[in-house]
Design a protein around this motif. Structure first.
Motif, PDB file in Angstrom:
ATOM      1  N   UNK A 128       0.876  -1.188   0.000  1.00  0.00           N
ATOM      2  CA  UNK A 128       0.000   0.000   0.000  1.00  0.00           C
ATOM      3  C   UNK A 128       0.901   1.221   0.000  1.00  0.00           C
ATOM      4  N   UNK A 129       0.694   2.121  -0.954  1.00  0.00           N
ATOM      5  CA  UNK A 129       1.538   3.314  -1.035  1.00  0.00           C
ATOM      6  C   UNK A 129       0.903   4.462  -0.248  1.00  0.00           C
ATOM      7  N   UNK A 130       1.647   4.964   0.745  1.00  0.00           N
ATOM      8  CA  UNK A 130       1.099   6.076   1.538  1.00  0.00           C
ATOM      9  C   UNK A 130       1.627   7.414   1.030  1.00  0.00           C
ATOM     10  N   UNK A 131       2.638   7.376   0.152  1.00  0.00           N
ATOM     11  CA  UNK A 131       3.221   8.629  -0.343  1.00  0.00           C
ATOM     12  C   UNK A 131       4.208   9.240   0.634  1.00  0.00           C
ATOM     13  N   UNK A 132       4.504   8.516   1.748  1.00  0.00           N
ATOM     14  CA  UNK A 132       5.439   9.030   2.754  1.00  0.00           C
ATOM     15  C   UNK A 132       6.691   8.151   2.729  1.00  0.00           C
ATOM     16  N   UNK A 133       7.849   8.765   2.387  1.00  0.00           N
ATOM     17  CA  UNK A 133       9.068   7.968   2.152  1.00  0.00           C
ATOM     18  C   UNK A 133       9.469   7.110   3.345  1.00  0.00           C
ATOM     19  N   UNK A 134       9.410   7.693   4.555  1.00  0.00           N
ATOM     20  CA  UNK A 134       9.884   6.950   5.729  1.00  0.00           C
ATOM     21  C   UNK A 134       9.044   5.692   5.961  1.00  0.00           C
ATOM     22  N   UNK A 135       7.781   5.704   5.497  1.00  0.00           N
ATOM     23  CA  UNK A 135       6.944   4.498   5.628  1.00  0.00           C
ATOM     24  C   UNK A 135       7.125   3.600   4.402  1.00  0.00           C
ATOM     25  N   UNK A 136       6.904   4.151   3.200  1.00  0.00           N
ATOM     26  CA  UNK A 136       6.961   3.312   1.991  1.00  0.00           C
ATOM     27  C   UNK A 136       8.339   2.699   1.765  1.00  0.00           C
ATOM     28  N   UNK A 137       9.372   3.514   1.968  1.00  0.00           N
ATOM     29  CA  UNK A 137      10.714   3.033   1.643  1.00  0.00           C
ATOM     30  C   UNK A 137      11.292   2.113   2.707  1.00  0.00           C
ATOM     31  N   UNK A 162      -4.030  12.415   8.829  1.00  0.00           N
ATOM     32  CA  UNK A 162      -4.811  13.001   7.733  1.00  0.00           C
ATOM     33  C   UNK A 162      -4.075  12.807   6.406  1.00  0.00           C
ATOM     34  N   UNK A 163      -2.743  12.937   6.453  1.00  0.00           N
ATOM     35  CA  UNK A 163      -1.958  12.779   5.220  1.00  0.00           C
ATOM     36  C   UNK A 163      -2.071  11.342   4.682  1.00  0.00           C
ATOM     37  N   UNK A 164      -1.960  10.362   5.587  1.00  0.00           N
ATOM     38  CA  UNK A 164      -2.060   8.961   5.144  1.00  0.00           C
ATOM     39  C   UNK A 164      -3.460   8.707   4.577  1.00  0.00           C
ATOM     40  N   UNK A 165      -4.482   9.229   5.277  1.00  0.00           N
ATOM     41  CA  UNK A 165      -5.864   9.003   4.813  1.00  0.00           C
ATOM     42  C   UNK A 165      -6.088   9.623   3.432  1.00  0.00           C
ATOM     43  N   UNK A 166      -5.467  10.786   3.192  1.00  0.00           N
ATOM     44  CA  UNK A 166      -5.664  11.449   1.885  1.00  0.00           C
ATOM     45  C   UNK A 166      -4.908  10.738   0.771  1.00  0.00           C
ATOM     46  N   UNK A 167      -3.677  10.267   1.094  1.00  0.00           N
ATOM     47  CA  UNK A 167      -2.767   9.825   0.023  1.00  0.00           C
ATOM     48  C   UNK A 167      -2.752   8.321  -0.236  1.00  0.00           C
ATOM     49  N   UNK A 168      -3.162   7.531   0.756  1.00  0.00           N
ATOM     50  CA  UNK A 168      -2.961   6.082   0.634  1.00  0.00           C
ATOM     51  C   UNK A 168      -3.682   5.527  -0.587  1.00  0.00           C
ATOM     52  N   UNK A 169      -2.996   4.609  -1.284  1.00  0.00           N
ATOM     53  CA  UNK A 169      -3.684   3.956  -2.401  1.00  0.00           C
ATOM     54  C   UNK A 169      -3.045   2.611  -2.722  1.00  0.00           C
ATOM     55  N   UNK A 170      -3.842   1.771  -3.355  1.00  0.00           N
ATOM     56  CA  UNK A 170      -3.338   0.476  -3.803  1.00  0.00           C
ATOM     57  C   UNK A 170      -2.896   0.691  -5.241  1.00  0.00           C
ATOM     58  N   UNK A 171      -1.669   0.271  -5.549  1.00  0.00           N
ATOM     59  CA  UNK A 171      -1.161   0.550  -6.898  1.00  0.00           C
ATOM     60  C   UNK A 171      -1.686  -0.443  -7.924  1.00  0.00           C
ATOM     61  N   UNK A 172      -1.526  -0.073  -9.182  1.00  0.00           N
ATOM     62  CA  UNK A 172      -1.836  -1.023 -10.254  1.00  0.00           C
ATOM     63  C   UNK A 172      -3.302  -0.974 -10.619  1.00  0.00           C
ATOM     64  N   UNK A 173      -3.894  -2.186 -10.613  1.00  0.00           N
ATOM     65  CA  UNK A 173      -5.271  -2.332 -11.098  1.00  0.00           C
ATOM     66  C   UNK A 173      -6.241  -1.387 -10.376  1.00  0.00           C
ATOM     67  N   UNK A 174      -7.316  -1.065 -11.051  1.00  0.00           N
ATOM     68  CA  UNK A 174      -8.262  -0.082 -10.495  1.00  0.00           C
ATOM     69  C   UNK A 174      -9.133  -0.707  -9.424  1.00  0.00           C
TER      70      UNK A 174
END
Length: 456
Positions: A128-137, A162-174
């Motif tokens: 799950x991509x949160x868009x936050x480097x310290x978590x994703x990386x 709030x940032x995680x809730x706004x940005x989190x997403x599952x990559x790839x397929x819709x």
């Protein structure tokens, strides 16, 4: 029609004793009708022969023992669920508080949920991509995982949530993705911040909010996370969505548990919290996960403030036993203006190696993650040495590591609350920082990746 009782024996704080009841069960909902016709809700805490001890959801003021009547509804607390809950705001009892219409439920679900059979669980493994480097990386979040954030009072965990809730997403397929956000015991100002923050970015369209304010009754705080998880279970396992549940602040929830336990005169455990707090937290956290044969999933991020910044306090301690890792926010980094102040060294996601690599993130992810950890740890040691012995005592290579540690905090960890970095960008920043060190120092990275990315 439920039977009515006029046998209220006594009222003490949030508790009330009703005599001579029949066919009443633990956890049943009840209604108290006052002489004025006002109705208040309660639930059964314990049954002893014909005596029922019930707990009030509202205040006990104005309950007259002789002319108030009680009826038990014969069911436990339920939440009416449907897909229309998305983009709506509810209170801790599941009532809409955004001025919109009532929800027309597709079905009603018991908020206590059913425990998931361990044999029916699927292993968490998608990124799950949160868009936050310290978590994703470095502490990758995986679908179906329970990953708490340990914060401390005064640190910006609300902004991070709030940032995680706004940005989190599952990559790839819709695949359809939703966020269920449960806030317990927060101030009106914080509640406003969350709602506005989701509205500004349009994230509210895929979010269900349950908000329990600090001045709402403590018993409501105990039902808030259960309401949120029930909504999440419906969206995940009936509507096949991937749901991220964020709960803040578990410390307020545990304090409400302690308050109710004290009112019942139970024997206190560690620091006055009830002895069953471990079981109680587990009944919440263990509702996350993936089920075999179902497409949806529930990923859980509980946020808690550690009282006195102490991670051995019962709340973070018990949470750490039940969940798969933790992300720790650091006061020291916050003072240095590193935003978000995630301290990557003591943080850990126990499932991170399951969600990274070729086809999930990128093939060099695992190598660079290990190298960044090692280099940052050595850089911090070098900086401590520099404080004690002065810069002259450091070797040239140690000076490079110290420089790396500073750059790492500034560029990798610190990104602000609006930057949404995809995983490729995070990995590229990692390579850029590793280029500060000579190639011979990067012993944890395979040569083929060094050839591809080092110094590029």
């Amino acid at each position: 029609m439920p039977k009515e009782y006029r046998t209220i024996e006594e009222v003490s704080g949030p508790l009330m004793l009703v005599k001579d009841v029949t066919d009443v069960n633990y956890n049943d909902l009840g209604e108290i009708e006052l002489a004025s016709g006002e109705v208040r809700r309660c639930k059964v805490l314990e049954i002893n022969g014909g005596d029922a001890l019930v707990q009030l959801f509202d205040s006990s003021a104005g309950i007259n023992l002789s002319n108030s009547k009680v009826r038990f509804l014969g069911r436990s607390m339920e939440l009416g669920v449907s897909k229309d809950m998305l983009s709506r705001v509810f209170d801790g009892m599941g009532r809409p508080i955004d001025g919109g219409p009532e929800i027309l439920p597709k079905k009603r679900m018991d908020i206590n949920g059913l425990p998931m059979n361990p044999a029916a669980r699927n292993y968490p493994q998608e990124f799950i991509q949160t868009g936050i480097s310290a978590i994703d990386g470095l502490n990758t979040l995986v679908r179906g995982q329970k990953l708490p954030i340990f914060s401390a009072s005064g640190l910006p965990h609300a902004n991070l949530a709030a940032q995680i809730a706004r940005q989190a997403k599952v990559r790839g397929n819709d695949e359809t993705f939703a966020v269920v956000f449960a806030a317990m015991g927060i101030t009106f100002e914080e509640s406003n911040f969350f709602i506005e923050s989701f509205k500004e970015t349009g994230a509210i369209d895929r979010t269900v909010l349950f908000i329990n304010l600090a001045n709402d009754p403590a018993i409501e705080r105990i039902s808030t996370p259960r309401m949120a998880l029930t909504a999440a279970e419906y969206l995940a396992f009936e509507e096949n969505m991937h749901v991220l549940v964020i709960m803040t602040d578990i410390t307020n929830y545990a304090d409400a548990l302690r308050e109710v336990s004290a009112a019942r005169k139970e024997v206190p455990g560690r620091r006055g919290y009830p002895g069953y707090m471990y079981t109680d937290l587990a009944t919440l956290y263990e509702r996350a996960g993936r089920q075999k044969g179902k497409d949806g999933s529930i990923t859980l991020i509980p946020i808690l403030t550690m009282p006195e910044d102490d991670k051995t306090h019962p709340i973070p301690d018990l949470t750490g036993y039940i969940t798969e890792g933790q992300i720790i926010l650091s006061r020291e980094l916050y003072r240095k203006n590193v935003i978000p102040p995630i301290d990557v060294l003591p943080s850990l996601s126990r499932l991170k190696d399951k969600g990274i690599g070729k086809g999930k993130t990128r093939e060099d992810h695992s190598n660079t993650m290990n190298q960044l950890f090692a280099a940052y740890a050595r850089g911090k040691d070098a900086k401590e040495l520099m404080v004690i012995l002065g810069e002259a005592a450091l070797t040239d290579i140690d000076k490079l590591y110290a420089k790396f540690a500073d750059a790492f905090e500034k560029e990798y960890v610190s990104q602000g609350y609006d930057a949404n970095r995809d995983i490729e960008e995070t990995l590229d920043i990692g390579w850029k920082l590793l280029s500060i060190l000579p190639r011979s120092e990067l012993k944890r990275i395979d040569d083929k990746y060094l050839d591809m990315y080092y110094g590029k």
